[in-house]
Design a protein around this motif. Structure first.
Motif, PDB file in Angstrom:
ATOM      1  N   LYS A  32       4.675   0.683   0.981  1.00 29.26           N
ATOM      2  CA  LYS A  32       4.911  -0.234   2.090  1.00 29.26           C
ATOM      3  C   LYS A  32       4.657  -1.664   1.623  1.00 29.26           C
ATOM      4  O   LYS A  32       3.556  -1.991   1.159  1.00 29.26           O
TER       5      LYS A  32
ATOM      6  N   LEU B 232       7.961  -8.350   2.615  1.00 28.53           N
ATOM      7  CA  LEU B 232       9.372  -8.041   2.360  1.00 28.53           C
ATOM      8  C   LEU B 232      10.068  -7.287   3.486  1.00 28.53           C
ATOM      9  O   LEU B 232      11.204  -7.614   3.845  1.00 28.53           O
ATOM     10  N   ASN B 233       9.428  -6.264   4.055  1.00 35.47           N
ATOM     11  CA  ASN B 233      10.148  -5.360   4.961  1.00 35.47           C
ATOM     12  C   ASN B 233       9.831  -5.499   6.444  1.00 35.47           C
ATOM     13  O   ASN B 233      10.335  -4.719   7.245  1.00 35.47           O
ATOM     14  N   HIS B 234       8.997  -6.452   6.797  1.00 37.82           N
ATOM     15  CA  HIS B 234       8.728  -6.627   8.226  1.00 37.82           C
ATOM     16  C   HIS B 234       8.329  -8.096   8.425  1.00 37.82           C
ATOM     17  O   HIS B 234       8.976  -8.835   9.142  1.00 37.82           O
ATOM     18  N   GLN B 235       7.279  -8.494   7.720  1.00 36.78           N
ATOM     19  CA  GLN B 235       7.021  -9.919   7.571  1.00 36.78           C
ATOM     20  C   GLN B 235       7.707 -10.332   6.265  1.00 36.78           C
ATOM     21  O   GLN B 235       7.678  -9.589   5.280  1.00 36.78           O
TER      22      GLN B 235
ATOM     23  N   ASP C 238       5.441  -4.243   3.788  1.00 40.09           N
ATOM     24  CA  ASP C 238       5.689  -4.900   5.073  1.00 40.09           C
ATOM     25  C   ASP C 238       5.101  -6.296   5.143  1.00 40.09           C
ATOM     26  O   ASP C 238       5.532  -7.106   5.955  1.00 40.09           O
ATOM     27  N   ALA C 239       4.122  -6.579   4.303  1.00 37.98           N
ATOM     28  CA  ALA C 239       3.430  -7.863   4.390  1.00 37.98           C
ATOM     29  C   ALA C 239       4.274  -9.021   3.888  1.00 37.98           C
ATOM     30  O   ALA C 239       4.070 -10.169   4.290  1.00 37.98           O
TER      31      ALA C 239
ATOM     32  N   TYR D 143       0.840  -1.198   0.000  1.00 35.80           N
ATOM     33  CA  TYR D 143       0.000   0.000   0.000  1.00 35.80           C
ATOM     34  C   TYR D 143       0.874   1.248   0.000  1.00 35.80           C
ATOM     35  O   TYR D 143       2.034   1.217   0.398  1.00 35.80           O
TER      36      TYR D 143
ATOM     37  N   ILE E  52       5.995   6.707  -0.570  1.00 33.31           N
ATOM     38  CA  ILE E  52       6.325   5.538   0.250  1.00 33.31           C
ATOM     39  C   ILE E  52       5.424   4.370  -0.134  1.00 33.31           C
ATOM     40  O   ILE E  52       4.205   4.462  -0.082  1.00 33.31           O
TER      41      ILE E  52
END
Lengths: 189, 189
Positions: A21, A26-29, A23-24, A13, A19
């Motif tokens: 994101k 690559l960058n967090h999970q 995160d889902a 998103y 930006i």
């Protein structure tokens, strides 16, 4: 890479103007099964280049580079970006300006882990202004080694990163190039 | 894990009284082929635990956790430890004191990536004082989820980390436990 574009559309998103994101996965999970496909694709693109070493930068490049390294059967080196409590001696370093943080940081790679005869594949999650990738290229060249290519998961095609790296004489391959983005509408090149 | 002890003896080195550098295969250069064996071993140890999610912390836990996740076929979540330029909203966070840096930092995990019914395996590269691992446990428990175990690559058996975590009622498995170390002489338990 169609599969990646679909994944970004489905799970990514957009925040504000620039930006993205992810995160889902690559960058967090980290969706490791999906990252394997990313790694395989980097191998397909660069397998003829006689790569001897894969270089990335902490923290979010590490998962991608490790998955790629499985196909190349090569070690990964990740440049240090955060301050270390153990002094880093005997390193190549390069100053990188961060537009988002409006400040500079030093990336460091031990001289032990890049050698003059290396052909290095640089891998990172994002390419935007290209400052981090240029810093990695600088570090490789300080070692007298060759950059065989730069492999990027997501390139922001509306920022000058690709030109910066190509102007250094280096091949850039991005698995997805975002041409424009706003909430709910990501357009790929 | 004999193979790991041999690797530490061969490629690791001791700095001062309590720093064990394993930059050659874990903390700077990553021997991905070797890390796969580490991942496989974590799977062997925890495969009966009904794990639904693997949690680690940036940066050096990422490679290990990703390799383990290949065997569990589960996503990895890595807690953020470094300041982020995008505000982290809607996170579980825990303050962690760092003895080496003599300061505290906040670890953050998005509420999206730990759910109440999760059984979480925490994986990290080192266990020393146990503050980071305890922070990860705290984050999981804030989510109402269960910590199914803590898997560590290298434990410093002469520091209180294991006791800290076991006192929270959690199973700890370390693949190598260093009982004492000085330059040229690392003794395992």
């Amino acid at each position: 890479m169609k599969l990646l574009e679909e994944k970004i559309r489905k799970e990514g998103y957009v925040l504000g103007k620039d930006i993205l994101k992810v995160d889902a996965f690559l960058n967090h999970q980290v969706d490791v099964e999906f990252m394997e496909k990313i790694g395989e694709e980097f191998h397909r693109l660069f397998k003829e280049e006689g790569i001897t070493r894969i270089l990335t930068i902490e923290a979010s490049g590490i998962a991608v580079a490790c998955m790629a390294s499985r196909y190349f059967k090569l070690p990964v080196v990740y440049a240090k970006k955060y301050p270390s409590y153990v002094p880093d001696n005997d390193v190549y370093q390069s100053e990188v300006y961060s537009f988002t943080k409006k400040t500079s940081y030093n990336i460091r790679v031990s001289k032990k882990y890049i050698k003059e005869n290396d052909r290095v594949l640089i891998i990172d999650d994002f390419l935007a202004n290209g400052k981090a990738a240029a810093g990695l290229v600088d570090v490789v060249r300080q070692a007298g080694a060759t950059v065989a290519g730069v492999g990027i998961v997501i390139e922001k095609g509306f920022q000058p990163g690709r030109k910066t790296i190509e102007d250094m004489g280096i091949r850039v391959e991005s698995l997805a190039i975002v041409e424009s983005m706003e909430t709910g509408n990501i357009i790929f090149k």
